[in-house]
Scaffold this motif. Structure first.
Motif, PDB file in Angstrom:
ATOM      1  N   LEU A  21       1.000  -0.974  -0.002  1.00  0.00           N
ATOM      2  CA  LEU A  21       0.052   0.067   0.011  1.00  0.00           C
ATOM      3  C   LEU A  21       0.823   1.050   0.041  1.00  0.00           C
ATOM      4  CD1 LEU A  21      -2.371  -1.057   2.506  1.00  0.00           C
ATOM      5  CD2 LEU A  21      -2.994  -0.813   0.374  1.00  0.00           C
ATOM      6  N   ALA A  22       0.534   2.234  -0.649  1.00  0.00           N
ATOM      7  CA  ALA A  22       1.091   3.665  -0.441  1.00  0.00           C
ATOM      8  C   ALA A  22       0.975   4.202   0.657  1.00  0.00           C
ATOM      9  CB  ALA A  22       0.767   4.365  -1.853  1.00  0.00           C
ATOM     10  N   LEU A  23      -0.357   4.165   0.863  1.00  0.00           N
ATOM     11  CA  LEU A  23      -0.850   4.593   2.343  1.00  0.00           C
ATOM     12  C   LEU A  23      -1.696   3.820   3.114  1.00  0.00           C
ATOM     13  CD1 LEU A  23      -2.407   8.255   1.365  1.00  0.00           C
ATOM     14  CD2 LEU A  23       0.004   7.866   2.438  1.00  0.00           C
ATOM     15  N   GLY A  40       9.349  12.669   5.921  1.00  0.00           N
ATOM     16  CA  GLY A  40       9.534  11.171   5.899  1.00  0.00           C
ATOM     17  C   GLY A  40      10.274  10.925   4.744  1.00  0.00           C
ATOM     18  N   SER A  41      10.917   9.963   4.805  1.00  0.00           N
ATOM     19  CA  SER A  41      11.918   9.625   3.717  1.00  0.00           C
ATOM     20  C   SER A  41      11.364   9.297   2.298  1.00  0.00           C
ATOM     21  CB  SER A  41      12.834   8.501   4.171  1.00  0.00           C
ATOM     22  OG  SER A  41      11.909   7.299   4.409  1.00  0.00           O
ATOM     23  N   ASN A  42      12.153   9.055   1.234  1.00  0.00           N
ATOM     24  CA  ASN A  42      11.568   9.014  -0.228  1.00  0.00           C
ATOM     25  C   ASN A  42      10.624   7.606  -0.174  1.00  0.00           C
ATOM     26  OD1 ASN A  42      14.858   9.570  -1.166  1.00  0.00           O
ATOM     27  ND2 ASN A  42      12.917  11.124  -1.549  1.00  0.00           N
ATOM     28  N   SER A  47       3.709  12.357  -1.086  1.00  0.00           N
ATOM     29  CA  SER A  47       3.061  12.824  -2.377  1.00  0.00           C
ATOM     30  C   SER A  47       1.568  12.317  -2.592  1.00  0.00           C
ATOM     31  CB  SER A  47       3.816  12.443  -3.786  1.00  0.00           C
ATOM     32  OG  SER A  47       5.096  13.239  -3.527  1.00  0.00           O
ATOM     33  N   THR A  48       1.553  10.659  -2.279  1.00  0.00           N
ATOM     34  CA  THR A  48       0.358  10.059  -2.425  1.00  0.00           C
ATOM     35  C   THR A  48      -0.778  10.899  -1.284  1.00  0.00           C
ATOM     36  OG1 THR A  48       1.574   8.258  -2.677  1.00  0.00           O
ATOM     37  CG2 THR A  48      -0.796   7.730  -2.037  1.00  0.00           C
ATOM     38  N   LEU A  49      -0.326  11.227  -0.060  1.00  0.00           N
ATOM     39  CA  LEU A  49      -1.320  11.715   0.697  1.00  0.00           C
ATOM     40  C   LEU A  49      -1.841  13.200   0.194  1.00  0.00           C
ATOM     41  CD1 LEU A  49      -2.544  11.798   3.460  1.00  0.00           C
ATOM     42  CD2 LEU A  49      -0.603  12.612   4.423  1.00  0.00           C
ATOM     43  N   ASP A 152       3.792  20.284  -3.072  1.00  0.00           N
ATOM     44  CA  ASP A 152       4.563  19.035  -2.658  1.00  0.00           C
ATOM     45  C   ASP A 152       6.092  19.317  -3.101  1.00  0.00           C
ATOM     46  OD1 ASP A 152       5.688  16.571  -2.367  1.00  0.00           O
ATOM     47  OD2 ASP A 152       4.310  15.769  -4.104  1.00  0.00           O
ATOM     48  N   GLU A 153       6.940  19.566  -2.102  1.00  0.00           N
ATOM     49  CA  GLU A 153       8.350  19.622  -2.286  1.00  0.00           C
ATOM     50  C   GLU A 153       8.444  21.103  -2.778  1.00  0.00           C
ATOM     51  OE1 GLU A 153      11.136  16.684  -2.477  1.00  0.00           O
ATOM     52  OE2 GLU A 153       9.777  15.190  -1.624  1.00  0.00           O
ATOM     53  N   PRO A 154       7.780  22.102  -2.506  1.00  0.00           N
ATOM     54  CA  PRO A 154       7.916  23.356  -3.178  1.00  0.00           C
ATOM     55  C   PRO A 154       9.195  24.206  -3.546  1.00  0.00           C
ATOM     56  CG  PRO A 154       7.093  23.940  -1.097  1.00  0.00           C
ATOM     57  CD  PRO A 154       7.224  22.479  -1.193  1.00  0.00           C
ATOM     58  N   SER A 186       8.116  18.248   2.635  1.00  0.00           N
ATOM     59  CA  SER A 186       9.584  18.977   2.620  1.00  0.00           C
ATOM     60  C   SER A 186      10.396  17.977   3.239  1.00  0.00           C
ATOM     61  CB  SER A 186       9.431  20.143   3.266  1.00  0.00           C
ATOM     62  OG  SER A 186      10.971  20.621   3.345  1.00  0.00           O
ATOM     63  N   HIS A 187      11.775  17.727   2.654  1.00  0.00           N
ATOM     64  CA  HIS A 187      12.963  17.009   3.375  1.00  0.00           C
ATOM     65  C   HIS A 187      13.768  18.319   3.961  1.00  0.00           C
ATOM     66  CE1 HIS A 187      12.249  13.187   1.353  1.00  0.00           C
ATOM     67  NE2 HIS A 187      12.101  13.888   0.171  1.00  0.00           N
ATOM     68  N   ASN A 188      13.355  19.380   3.942  1.00  0.00           N
ATOM     69  CA  ASN A 188      14.280  20.480   4.593  1.00  0.00           C
ATOM     70  C   ASN A 188      13.725  20.620   6.049  1.00  0.00           C
ATOM     71  OD1 ASN A 188      15.127  23.034   5.001  1.00  0.00           O
ATOM     72  ND2 ASN A 188      16.062  23.207   3.044  1.00  0.00           N
TER      73      ASN A 188
HETATM   74  N1  ATP Z   1       2.735   5.379  -9.965  1.00  0.00           N
HETATM   75  C1  ATP Z   1       3.103   4.591  -9.009  1.00  0.00           C
HETATM   76  N2  ATP Z   1       2.729   3.371  -9.165  1.00  0.00           N
HETATM   77  C2  ATP Z   1       2.914   2.441  -8.235  1.00  0.00           C
HETATM   78  N3  ATP Z   1       3.879   2.716  -7.039  1.00  0.00           N
HETATM   79  C3  ATP Z   1       4.112   3.905  -6.917  1.00  0.00           C
HETATM   80  C4  ATP Z   1       3.847   5.035  -7.852  1.00  0.00           C
HETATM   81  N4  ATP Z   1       3.986   6.394  -7.487  1.00  0.00           N
HETATM   82  C5  ATP Z   1       4.599   6.041  -6.205  1.00  0.00           C
HETATM   83  N5  ATP Z   1       4.443   4.789  -5.970  1.00  0.00           N
HETATM   84  C6  ATP Z   1       5.092   4.184  -4.779  1.00  0.00           C
HETATM   85  O1  ATP Z   1       4.057   4.675  -3.262  1.00  0.00           O
HETATM   86  C7  ATP Z   1       4.876   4.710  -2.300  1.00  0.00           C
HETATM   87  C8  ATP Z   1       4.719   6.265  -2.001  1.00  0.00           C
HETATM   88  O2  ATP Z   1       5.316   7.383  -2.823  1.00  0.00           O
HETATM   89  P1  ATP Z   1       4.974   8.620  -2.758  1.00  0.00           P
HETATM   90  O3  ATP Z   1       5.518   9.329  -4.122  1.00  0.00           O
HETATM   91  O4  ATP Z   1       3.972   9.111  -2.226  1.00  0.00           O
HETATM   92  O5  ATP Z   1       6.326   8.869  -1.475  1.00  0.00           O
HETATM   93  P2  ATP Z   1       6.985  10.399  -1.168  1.00  0.00           P
HETATM   94  O6  ATP Z   1       7.128  10.333   0.231  1.00  0.00           O
HETATM   95  O7  ATP Z   1       6.334  11.428  -1.852  1.00  0.00           O
HETATM   96  O8  ATP Z   1       8.493  10.196  -1.915  1.00  0.00           O
HETATM   97  P3  ATP Z   1       9.647  11.463  -2.321  1.00  0.00           P
HETATM   98  O9  ATP Z   1      10.124  11.901  -1.004  1.00  0.00           O
HETATM   99  O10 ATP Z   1      10.431  10.585  -3.051  1.00  0.00           O
HETATM  100  O11 ATP Z   1       8.738  12.347  -3.082  1.00  0.00           O
HETATM  101  C9  ATP Z   1       6.307   4.468  -2.606  1.00  0.00           C
HETATM  102  O12 ATP Z   1       6.605   3.017  -2.168  1.00  0.00           O
HETATM  103  C10 ATP Z   1       6.466   4.328  -4.160  1.00  0.00           C
HETATM  104  O13 ATP Z   1       7.168   3.500  -4.853  1.00  0.00           O
END
Ligand code: ATP
Ligand code: MG
Length: 238
Positions: A21-23, A40-42, A47-49, A152-154, A186-188
């Protein structure tokens, strides 16, 4: 006053299979006037939220509650420019929300001037640098005067000068729209301290901490929370 709330929402993105799950059961309440940082880390789900809040994604479980007609604007992590001049690009966003074309042009020019981008108004939007595109997208979002501004990370791809300018635009917006809410990823950590009142920390698609900014950066609170402590060691302090 509550603007929008997310209740136990889970999101699975199209390419995700199985249990991934992404969330994962995320809950969040956003009140008028709040400035919330998502950290939170990459891949942690920031972004999903933001996309879920903006209505671009639907949850597979749980729900998002927003009043009808809540005006939102979102600045995406990767700006997308149309094949138009900068001025027309910004004006189009306003026209799509109901302004007449001539009013949209006037407001777009005003927004570009405020963002210090008036000299780019006639340039083709796609020929701008990524940092310039980011600032144009920011000007466009601000021109909409949304009740909920999602960023999103402006400042991720900006040089230090442009970063300060965008932060100033964010502060101006918060000051001049005290009833609006701003949620930014933000990562900052310096930026989080400067601009946020509240910090939501994500890891693996879950919210592990949701704290007033002072508590998030308080070493005593940190010690009791391995999650934010971990982030702290990873974070960028610029
Ligand atoms: N289009 C997609 N299809 C499938 N999985 C995705 C897609 N976009 C993101 N993910 C996955 O969803 C999860 C959350 O990604 P998201 O982009 O929300 O993270 P983030 O916190 O914004 O990261 P970042 O700091 O790199 O921007 C990750 O495991 C990512 O691999
Ligand atoms: Mg992201």
């Amino acid at each position: 006053m509550e603007l929008l709330s997310v209740h136990e929402a889970s999101v699975r993105l199209s390419a995700q299979t199985g249990a991934q799950l992404a969330l994962n059961k995320v809950s969040l309440r956003i009140a008028a006037g709040e400035r919330i940082a998502l950290v939170g880390s990459n891949g942690s789900g920031k972004s999903t939220l933001l996309r879920l809040i903006n209505g671009l994604l639907l949850p597979v479980q749980g729900h998002v509650h927003a009043p009808n007609g809540l005006s939102q604007a979102m600045l995406f992590q990767r700006p997308h420019m149309l094949r138009l001049s900068v001025l027309r690009h910004v004006a189009l966003g306003l026209w799509l929300r109901g302004a007449s074309w001539s009013a949209a042009l006037v407001r777009a020019l005003d927004a570009l001037q405020r963002a210090g981008l008036a000299q780019l108004a006639g340039q083709a939007a796609r020929t701008l640098s990524v940092g310039q595109q980011q600032r144009v997208a920011m000007a466009q979002a601000l021109a909409l005067q949304p009740a909920l501004l999602l960023l999103d990370e402006p400042t991720a791809s900006l040089d230090p000068h442009a970063k300060r300018e965008v932060e100033a635009l964010m502060e101006d917006f918060a000051r001049s729209h005290p009833q609006a809410a701003m949620v930014f990823a933000s990562h900052n950590l310096g930026q989080v301290k400067r601009l946020a009142q509240r910090v939501v920390y994500l890891e693996g698609g879950r919210v592990l901490a949701d704290l007033p900014v002072a508590d998030f950066f308080d070493p005593a609170v940190l010690q009791s929370r391995s999650a934010s402590a971990h982030f702290f060691t990873q974070g960028e302090l610029a």
